[in-house]
Design a protein around this motif. Structure first.
Motif, PDB file in Angstrom:
ATOM      1  N   GLU A 160     -19.246  -8.191   4.219  1.00 30.61           N
ATOM      2  CA  GLU A 160     -19.046  -6.747   4.080  1.00 30.61           C
ATOM      3  C   GLU A 160     -17.752  -6.332   4.770  1.00 30.61           C
ATOM      4  OE1 GLU A 160     -23.317  -7.678   3.514  1.00 30.61           O
ATOM      5  OE2 GLU A 160     -21.800  -8.254   5.006  1.00 30.61           O
ATOM      6  N   PHE A 161     -17.473  -6.921   5.940  1.00 33.94           N
ATOM      7  CA  PHE A 161     -16.205  -6.651   6.623  1.00 33.94           C
ATOM      8  C   PHE A 161     -15.038  -7.182   5.785  1.00 33.94           C
ATOM      9  CE2 PHE A 161     -12.657  -7.941   9.245  1.00 33.94           C
ATOM     10  CZ  PHE A 161     -12.424  -6.799  10.004  1.00 33.94           C
ATOM     11  N   HIS A 162     -15.186  -8.375   5.255  1.00 37.14           N
ATOM     12  CA  HIS A 162     -14.188  -8.985   4.370  1.00 37.14           C
ATOM     13  C   HIS A 162     -13.822  -8.024   3.239  1.00 37.14           C
ATOM     14  CE1 HIS A 162     -13.643 -11.228   0.526  1.00 37.14           C
ATOM     15  NE2 HIS A 162     -13.000 -12.148   1.221  1.00 37.14           N
ATOM     16  N   ASP A 163     -14.834  -7.434   2.609  1.00 40.08           N
ATOM     17  CA  ASP A 163     -14.576  -6.518   1.499  1.00 40.08           C
ATOM     18  C   ASP A 163     -13.885  -5.243   1.978  1.00 40.08           C
ATOM     19  OD1 ASP A 163     -15.771  -8.390  -0.118  1.00 40.08           O
ATOM     20  OD2 ASP A 163     -17.663  -7.298  -0.325  1.00 40.08           O
ATOM     21  N   ALA A 164     -14.269  -4.746   3.146  1.00 41.84           N
ATOM     22  CA  ALA A 164     -13.625  -3.544   3.685  1.00 41.84           C
ATOM     23  C   ALA A 164     -12.178  -3.823   4.046  1.00 41.84           C
ATOM     24  CB  ALA A 164     -14.394  -3.049   4.917  1.00 41.84           C
ATOM     25  N   ALA A 165     -11.912  -4.974   4.630  1.00 40.54           N
ATOM     26  CA  ALA A 165     -10.539  -5.318   5.022  1.00 40.54           C
ATOM     27  C   ALA A 165      -9.642  -5.505   3.809  1.00 40.54           C
ATOM     28  CB  ALA A 165     -10.549  -6.583   5.878  1.00 40.54           C
ATOM     29  N   PHE A 166     -10.195  -6.050   2.732  1.00 42.19           N
ATOM     30  CA  PHE A 166      -9.415  -6.309   1.522  1.00 42.19           C
ATOM     31  C   PHE A 166      -9.561  -5.202   0.480  1.00 42.19           C
ATOM     32  CE2 PHE A 166      -9.588 -11.107   2.414  1.00 42.19           C
ATOM     33  CZ  PHE A 166      -8.241 -11.148   2.777  1.00 42.19           C
ATOM     34  N   ALA A 167     -10.141  -4.068   0.858  1.00 42.65           N
ATOM     35  CA  ALA A 167     -10.380  -2.995  -0.110  1.00 42.65           C
ATOM     36  C   ALA A 167      -9.095  -2.510  -0.766  1.00 42.65           C
ATOM     37  CB  ALA A 167     -11.102  -1.829   0.557  1.00 42.65           C
ATOM     38  N   LYS A 168      -8.003  -2.590  -0.036  1.00 40.73           N
ATOM     39  CA  LYS A 168      -6.702  -2.197  -0.585  1.00 40.73           C
ATOM     40  C   LYS A 168      -5.618  -2.951   0.162  1.00 40.73           C
ATOM     41  CE  LYS A 168      -6.237   1.791   2.510  1.00 40.73           C
ATOM     42  NZ  LYS A 168      -6.034   3.259   2.585  1.00 40.73           N
ATOM     43  N   ASP A 169      -4.440  -3.010  -0.436  1.00 35.88           N
ATOM     44  CA  ASP A 169      -3.304  -3.616   0.249  1.00 35.88           C
ATOM     45  C   ASP A 169      -2.805  -2.676   1.335  1.00 35.88           C
ATOM     46  OD1 ASP A 169      -3.290  -5.945  -1.229  1.00 35.88           O
ATOM     47  OD2 ASP A 169      -1.894  -5.174  -2.731  1.00 35.88           O
ATOM     48  N   ARG A 170      -2.472  -3.257   2.475  1.00 36.31           N
ATOM     49  CA  ARG A 170      -1.953  -2.474   3.592  1.00 36.31           C
ATOM     50  C   ARG A 170      -0.640  -3.076   4.050  1.00 36.31           C
ATOM     51  NH1 ARG A 170      -7.565  -2.796   4.094  1.00 36.31           N
ATOM     52  NH2 ARG A 170      -8.629  -0.825   4.500  1.00 36.31           N
ATOM     53  N   LYS A 171       0.285  -2.235   4.453  1.00 35.18           N
ATOM     54  CA  LYS A 171       1.579  -2.722   4.919  1.00 35.18           C
ATOM     55  C   LYS A 171       1.378  -3.598   6.140  1.00 35.18           C
ATOM     56  CE  LYS A 171       6.207  -1.244   6.271  1.00 35.18           C
ATOM     57  NZ  LYS A 171       7.093  -0.076   6.563  1.00 35.18           N
TER      58      LYS A 171
END
Length: 252
Positions: A160-171
């Motif tokens: 679930e954390f994995h999905d939250a961290a990869f939910a969008k690209d971040r600079k």
């Protein structure tokens, strides 16, 4: 790359081909086409220099260079630990995909959002097991995110954390993975005890677990992220879905 604190870096231009890695203990790109990178290459600050940390050199950019080395194999690195919170799928699954990844790698995010969900059927029918390995190559925020993933896993919420961290690209290294932001991701991921999450994230066990994965990757010669091993057969980059499906079908 902007925001990369590593002293050595190189971004590939590989895309669209079935990129495989060759050598018993050394990863090397054997095909690349197109002009869009599907992986990120860097060396973490403080990592020892050596053959396994050198970016690979592609032999050719022509389509004729695209091939699949059916004989390329690595040692069996699957852990198959039943209680591993950073793995999903049966421990005795006939196919194990090991992923070396960095939460700041956009191509790891692409795999997480676009490709991995399409492999869920193989996990559900018992064919596939996916084992995550932290390979934080882009500096302090990558390392912090890796430790945070471990901490979330301690409470059964790694994926679930994995999905939250990869939910969008971040600079990269822009503050997106500072501790307050990581705690917020953990909250969204449903981690129940955020105080424990903070303690675990900053604890010795998290650092040891991340270092174990990183050392494993560098010992194998992983040059960039994402990198995969499917039943000893190595693949580099966010490959097309069909490449992974073909490899799984062959391995099963």
């Amino acid at each position: 790359m902007p925001g990369n604190t590593s002293p050595r870096q190189n971004r590939s231009v590989a895309a669209g081909a079935a990129v495989v890695l060759v050598g018993a203990l050394t990863f090397g790109v054997v095909s690349m086409t197109g002009d869009r990178g599907d992986r990120d290459t860097a060396r973490p600050a403080g990592a020892s220099a050596g053959p396994s940390t050198k970016p690979p050199t592609s032999p050719s950019a022509s389509p004729s260079a695209s091939r699949s080395d059916e004989t390329a194999q690595l040692p069996d690195m699957a852990r198959r630990e039943a209680a591993d919170p950073r793995a999903k799928g049966r421990p005795d699954a006939p196919v194990v995909m090991i992923e070396y990844a960095d939460f700041q790698c956009p191509f790891c995010g692409k795999f997480a959002r676009d490709t991995e969900p399409e492999l869920a059927g193989y996990i559900q029918d018992g064919t596939l097991r996916i084992e995550w390995r932290d390979f934080p190559i882009f500096g302090k925020e990558s390392e912090a995110a890796a430790r945070a993933g471990y901490a979330a896993g301690r409470q059964g919420r790694f994926w679930e954390f994995h999905d939250a961290a990869f939910a969008k690209d971040r600079k990269r290294n822009s503050g997106a993975f500072t501790e307050p932001k990581l705690v917020e991701m953990a909250r969204r991921a449903g981690v129940p005890d955020l105080a424990r999450f903070r303690a675990d994230m900053n604890g010795r066990e998290a650092a040891k677990a991340v270092q174990r994965d990183t050392d494993e990757g560098y010992d194998l010669g992983v040059p960039s992220t994402p990198a995969f091993i499917i039943n000893k057969r190595p693949f580099l980059g966010a490959q097309p879905l069909g490449t992974f499906k073909a490899a799984i079908e062959k391995a099963r």
